[in-house]
Motif scaffolding. Structure first.
Motif, short mmCIF file in Angstrom:
data_model
loop_
_atom_site.label_atom_id
_atom_site.label_comp_id
_atom_site.label_asym_id
_atom_site.label_seq_id
_atom_site.Cartn_x
_atom_site.Cartn_y
_atom_site.Cartn_z
N ARG A 218 0.83 -1.21 0.00
CA ARG A 218 0.00 0.00 0.00
C ARG A 218 0.86 1.26 0.00
NH1 ARG A 218 -5.38 0.14 1.62
NH2 ARG A 218 -6.37 -1.91 1.80
N ILE A 219 0.31 2.34 -0.53
CA ILE A 219 0.94 3.64 -0.42
C ILE A 219 0.54 4.24 0.92
CG2 ILE A 219 1.02 6.00 -1.32
CD1 ILE A 219 0.79 4.88 -4.11
N ARG A 220 1.53 4.51 1.76
CA ARG A 220 1.25 5.05 3.10
C ARG A 220 1.19 6.58 3.10
NH1 ARG A 220 2.18 0.55 6.63
NH2 ARG A 220 1.47 1.90 8.32
N GLN A 221 1.98 7.20 2.20
CA GLN A 221 1.97 8.66 2.09
C GLN A 221 2.58 9.05 0.77
OE1 GLN A 221 4.01 10.71 5.28
NE2 GLN A 221 3.23 12.72 4.71
N VAL A 222 2.04 10.08 0.14
CA VAL A 222 2.62 10.62 -1.09
C VAL A 222 2.55 12.14 -1.02
CG1 VAL A 222 0.42 10.23 -2.32
CG2 VAL A 222 2.51 10.67 -3.61
N CYS A 223 3.71 12.78 -1.09
CA CYS A 223 3.78 14.24 -1.07
C CYS A 223 5.21 14.66 -1.36
CB CYS A 223 3.27 14.82 0.25
SG CYS A 223 4.11 14.22 1.71
N ALA A 224 5.49 15.95 -1.27
CA ALA A 224 6.82 16.48 -1.54
C ALA A 224 7.82 15.93 -0.54
CB ALA A 224 6.79 18.00 -1.47
N PRO A 225 9.10 15.78 -0.94
CA PRO A 225 10.11 15.19 -0.04
C PRO A 225 10.19 15.88 1.31
CG PRO A 225 10.99 15.38 -2.26
CD PRO A 225 9.66 16.07 -2.27
N GLN A 226 10.16 17.20 1.34
CA GLN A 226 10.28 17.90 2.62
C GLN A 226 9.09 17.64 3.53
OE1 GLN A 226 10.23 19.29 -0.38
NE2 GLN A 226 9.10 21.23 -0.46
N ASP A 227 7.92 17.42 2.96
CA ASP A 227 6.74 17.12 3.77
C ASP A 227 6.78 15.68 4.29
OD1 ASP A 227 5.67 19.68 3.44
OD2 ASP A 227 4.77 19.13 1.52
N ILE A 228 7.27 14.75 3.46
CA ILE A 228 7.45 13.37 3.91
C ILE A 228 8.38 13.34 5.13
CG2 ILE A 228 8.63 11.19 3.33
CD1 ILE A 228 6.08 11.09 1.95
N TYR A 229 9.44 14.12 5.06
CA TYR A 229 10.45 14.11 6.12
C TYR A 229 9.98 14.85 7.36
CZ TYR A 229 15.06 14.42 8.32
OH TYR A 229 16.11 14.31 9.20
N ARG A 230 9.40 16.02 7.18
CA ARG A 230 9.04 16.85 8.33
C ARG A 230 7.67 16.50 8.91
NH1 ARG A 230 12.09 21.09 9.62
NH2 ARG A 230 10.34 22.06 10.72
N ARG A 231 6.76 15.99 8.09
CA ARG A 231 5.41 15.67 8.56
C ARG A 231 4.99 14.29 8.10
NH1 ARG A 231 6.30 18.59 11.90
NH2 ARG A 231 5.59 20.72 12.25
N PRO A 232 5.64 13.24 8.61
CA PRO A 232 5.25 11.88 8.21
C PRO A 232 3.82 11.58 8.62
CG PRO A 232 6.70 11.84 10.12
CD PRO A 232 6.71 13.25 9.63
#
Length: 356
Positions: A218-232
């Protein structure tokens, strides 16, 4: 062609599922990739990322769901009718063909004229800095050079989408970093939609417009790299993408309490009272000598590791909670030493609260 000029190459996945026997490899994956966008599928081994890419390419058929290219359903089309460029980890070059012949192969299969083949091959080899090596054979080239040949072969017939399956996986770290920069630059130059599969977090964060983190199909999260890192989005994403400290907390009446009842800083609190986990990255965790003016989690330094540009400090709280701090070595002066009493703290904006 610049990215903004790209008119085709939009990919849409709708509820893709794929099982191998009783094992669910891809479970209800939905994702849209805009023309000219660079999207990475990031996840551990067995997360379903390569199976998803192979269904886009046509080498695997989904059990259910759709693959759309520019709003046209290509789910059941064979690979050669999708006209997508594919680059594999093992390069898949023909050993008996020269560089130029390998790159020309897709054009010959499409019955392009000899003069046009020569023009296109020369142009794409110059673009990937291999023009002087056109007459060499794969075994006469380094791994990085072979990878460039594979990229040139995938691009030479001007596909709307380029699919890359762990293309740098067989290379050493230094060469990987060099080639990932080259691929990123090439993406800007050619404006192609690129979907990139990797288990390497640094690659995904450095190269992508967006990252789709996958786990257990499954896809758990998809967004910009900085948002993946700062707001998992959840504990798996937080733990998989980069290093992170997990602090067990209790939220009561809008107050975050640590394991010893300390009041801890955090933003974006959930409305309801509950037990949760606070996530803070090591570079955001401050360790300061204990004093009456510093609030946070009290404890002491148990270990320090010098890693060149930074020092990694291992902290243990009075209740036994272990945390890690990363401090840049901007000065030769040591701030704390092993055994020193200190307080762990962070800015509220740097903490993310996640529930199970």
């Amino acid at each position: 062609m610049s990215k903004t000029d790209a008119k085709t190459g939009g990919i849409a996945l709708h509820n893709l599922r794929k099982c191998y026997g009783s094992a669910m490899a891809v479970d209800d994956v939905t994702l849209s990739v805009s023309p000219g966008e660079f999207v990475s599928l990031l996840g551990p081994s067995g997360s379903g990322k390569t199976t998803t890419l192979m269904m886009i390419a046509g080498f695997e058929m989904p059990d259910s769901g759709q693959v759309l290219l520019d709003d046209k359903d290509i789910t059941r089309l064979p690979p050669h009718r999708r006209e997508l460029g594919v680059i594999f980890q093992n390069y898949a070059l023909f050993p008996h063909m020269t560089v130029a012949e390998n790159v020309a192969y897709p054009l010959r299969m499409r019955r392009v004229t000899k003069a046009e083949i020569e023009t296109r091959v020369r142009r794409i080899l110059d673009q990937v800095h291999l023009g002087a090596l056109a007459s060499r054979y794969p075994h006469q080239m380094s791994g990085g050079q072979q990878q460039r040949v594979a990229i040139a072969r995938a691009l030479v017939f001007d596909p709307p989408v380029l699919l890359l399956d762990e293309p740098l996986g067989a290379l050493d770290k230094k060469l990987r970093q060099h080639l990932r920069n080259e691929i990123k630059t090439l993406h800007k130059q050619v404006g192609k939609t690129m979907i990139y599969v990797t288990h390497d977090q640094d690659e995904a964060l450095a190269m992508s417009d967006r990252v789709a983190v996958m786990h257990e199909g499954r896809i758990r999260q998809v967004c910009a790299p900085q948002d993946i890192y700062r707001r998992p989005a959840d504990l798996f994403v937080a733990g998989f993408v980069g290093e992170v400290n997990f602090v067990p907390i209790t939220i009561r009446s809008g107050v975050v309490q640590g394991p010893d009842g300390e009041k801890l800083p955090a933003a974006q609190l959930p409305e309801a009272d509950k037990d949760a986990t606070l996530c803070v990255r090591p570079e955001h965790l401050r360790l300061q000598p204990t004093s009456g003016s510093v609030s946070g989690i009290e404890g002491h330094i148990v270990d320090l590791t010098f890693v060149g540009d930074a020092t990694i400090l291992e902290f243990c709280s009075n209740s036994g909670l272990h945390l890690t701090s990363k401090v840049l070595n901007i000065s030769a002066e040591a701030i704390l030493n092993r055994g020193d009493a200190c307080v762990a703290s962070w800015a509220a904006a740097d903490a993310t609260i996640l529930t199970a």
